[in-house]
Write a protein that holds these residues in place. Structure first.
Motif, PDB file in Angstrom:
ATOM      1  N   CYS A   1      40.401  32.434  32.554  1.00 21.99           N
ATOM      2  CA  CYS A   1      41.660  31.821  33.002  1.00 21.99           C
ATOM      3  C   CYS A   1      41.345  30.660  33.956  1.00 21.99           C
ATOM      4  O   CYS A   1      40.642  30.850  34.952  1.00 21.99           O
ATOM      5  CB  CYS A   1      42.499  32.879  33.703  1.00 21.99           C
ATOM      6  SG  CYS A   1      43.896  32.197  34.613  1.00 21.99           S
TER       7      CYS A   1
ATOM      8  N   ASN B   1      43.272  29.111  35.984  1.00 22.07           N
ATOM      9  CA  ASN B   1      43.949  29.329  37.270  1.00 22.07           C
ATOM     10  C   ASN B   1      43.082  30.196  38.192  1.00 22.07           C
ATOM     11  O   ASN B   1      42.827  29.851  39.347  1.00 22.07           O
ATOM     12  CB  ASN B   1      45.288  30.007  36.969  1.00 22.07           C
ATOM     13  CG  ASN B   1      46.261  29.921  38.118  1.00 22.07           C
ATOM     14  OD1 ASN B   1      46.148  29.043  38.970  1.00 22.07           O
ATOM     15  ND2 ASN B   1      47.209  30.836  38.140  1.00 22.07           N
ATOM     16  N   CYS B   2      42.622  31.322  37.654  1.00 25.53           N
ATOM     17  CA  CYS B   2      41.786  32.241  38.431  1.00 25.53           C
ATOM     18  C   CYS B   2      40.427  31.606  38.732  1.00 25.53           C
ATOM     19  O   CYS B   2      39.903  31.747  39.830  1.00 25.53           O
ATOM     20  CB  CYS B   2      41.612  33.557  37.680  1.00 25.53           C
ATOM     21  SG  CYS B   2      43.138  34.509  37.606  1.00 25.53           S
TER      22      CYS B   2
ATOM     23  N   SER C   1      38.708  35.959  35.321  1.00 24.15           N
ATOM     24  CA  SER C   1      39.641  36.822  34.601  1.00 24.15           C
ATOM     25  C   SER C   1      39.661  36.329  33.163  1.00 24.15           C
ATOM     26  O   SER C   1      39.772  35.122  32.912  1.00 24.15           O
ATOM     27  CB  SER C   1      41.029  36.747  35.223  1.00 24.15           C
ATOM     28  OG  SER C   1      41.921  37.526  34.450  1.00 24.15           O
TER      29      SER C   1
ATOM     30  N   CYS D   1      46.776  35.824  31.024  1.00 20.11           N
ATOM     31  CA  CYS D   1      45.802  36.242  32.039  1.00 20.11           C
ATOM     32  C   CYS D   1      46.335  37.524  32.685  1.00 20.11           C
ATOM     33  O   CYS D   1      47.395  37.496  33.305  1.00 20.11           O
ATOM     34  CB  CYS D   1      45.605  35.159  33.086  1.00 20.11           C
ATOM     35  SG  CYS D   1      44.648  35.775  34.487  1.00 20.11           S
TER      36      CYS D   1
ATOM     37  N   CYS E   1      46.604  36.938  36.861  1.00 18.82           N
ATOM     38  CA  CYS E   1      47.609  36.095  37.525  1.00 18.82           C
ATOM     39  C   CYS E   1      48.870  35.907  36.688  1.00 18.82           C
ATOM     40  O   CYS E   1      49.835  35.312  37.166  1.00 18.82           O
ATOM     41  CB  CYS E   1      47.009  34.742  37.899  1.00 18.82           C
ATOM     42  SG  CYS E   1      46.732  33.647  36.510  1.00 18.82           S
TER      43      CYS E   1
END
Ligand SMILES: [Zn+2]
Length: 169
Positions: free
Chosen positions: A115, A117-118, A125, A142, A145
């Protein structure tokens, strides 16, 4: 840090011994003037003792904080090594993700996508495929998140449904 802590402990020990001596003095037959001075001395020792105790508590808190920071540093170093195993990839229709590098896949690891974002937040993740489609792209989720990203191969357009059959025909 440890040396400072044991220095405080030693000081606390000496103060305790001084306190015991004063207690003995209080029990002795002395003039009122000496008695007054002993009480004064007792107060001074008590103040010093509580000072030593709070210094000891502060030291313990600092040691605890150091341990936490050392733990964070280990995690940070682990992540620095882990993140190098991924590479940024732009997947259709233009989504940027972090894919496990080919060398790791060749070494026998299951190919997967992390992911973004993570990853940017300093943790790994793995994106999971879902049964959902968006604009005919497979939606990935994900689990950490909750980010949803649609990417990959675009599904072919479904043929239009056949016209309803005339029951009399
Ligand atoms: Zn995520």
């Amino acid at each position: 840090m440890i040396a400072e802590l044991s220095a405080i402990q030693a000081a606390a020990g000496s103060l305790k011994a001084a306190g015991e001596i004063v207690k003995t003095l209080v029990g002795m037959k002395v003039t009122a003037e000496v008695q007054g001075k002993i009480i004064e001395l007792q107060a001074v020792i008590l103040t010093a003792q509580s000072g030593a105790i709070s210094a000891q508590e502060t030291q313990m808190e600092l040691l605890q904080r150091i341990r936490e920071l050392e733990g964070d540093l280990v995690k940070f170093k682990d992540w620095e090594a882990e993140k190098k195993r991924y590479e940024a990839k732009r997947l259709s229709p233009g989504v940027i993700v972090y894919a496990l590098k080919q060398e790791s896949v060749q070494a026998g690891e299951l190919a997967h996508i992390a992911c973004p974002n993570c990853y940017d937040g300093g943790r790994k993740s793995i994106l999971q495929t879902t049964p959902k489609l968006a604009q005919r792209y497979r939606v990935h989720l994900c689990p950490a998140c909750g980010l949803e990203l649609a990417f990959g191969e675009q599904m072919p357009l479904l043929p239009p449904p056949p016209p309803p059959r005339d029951p009399l025909g």
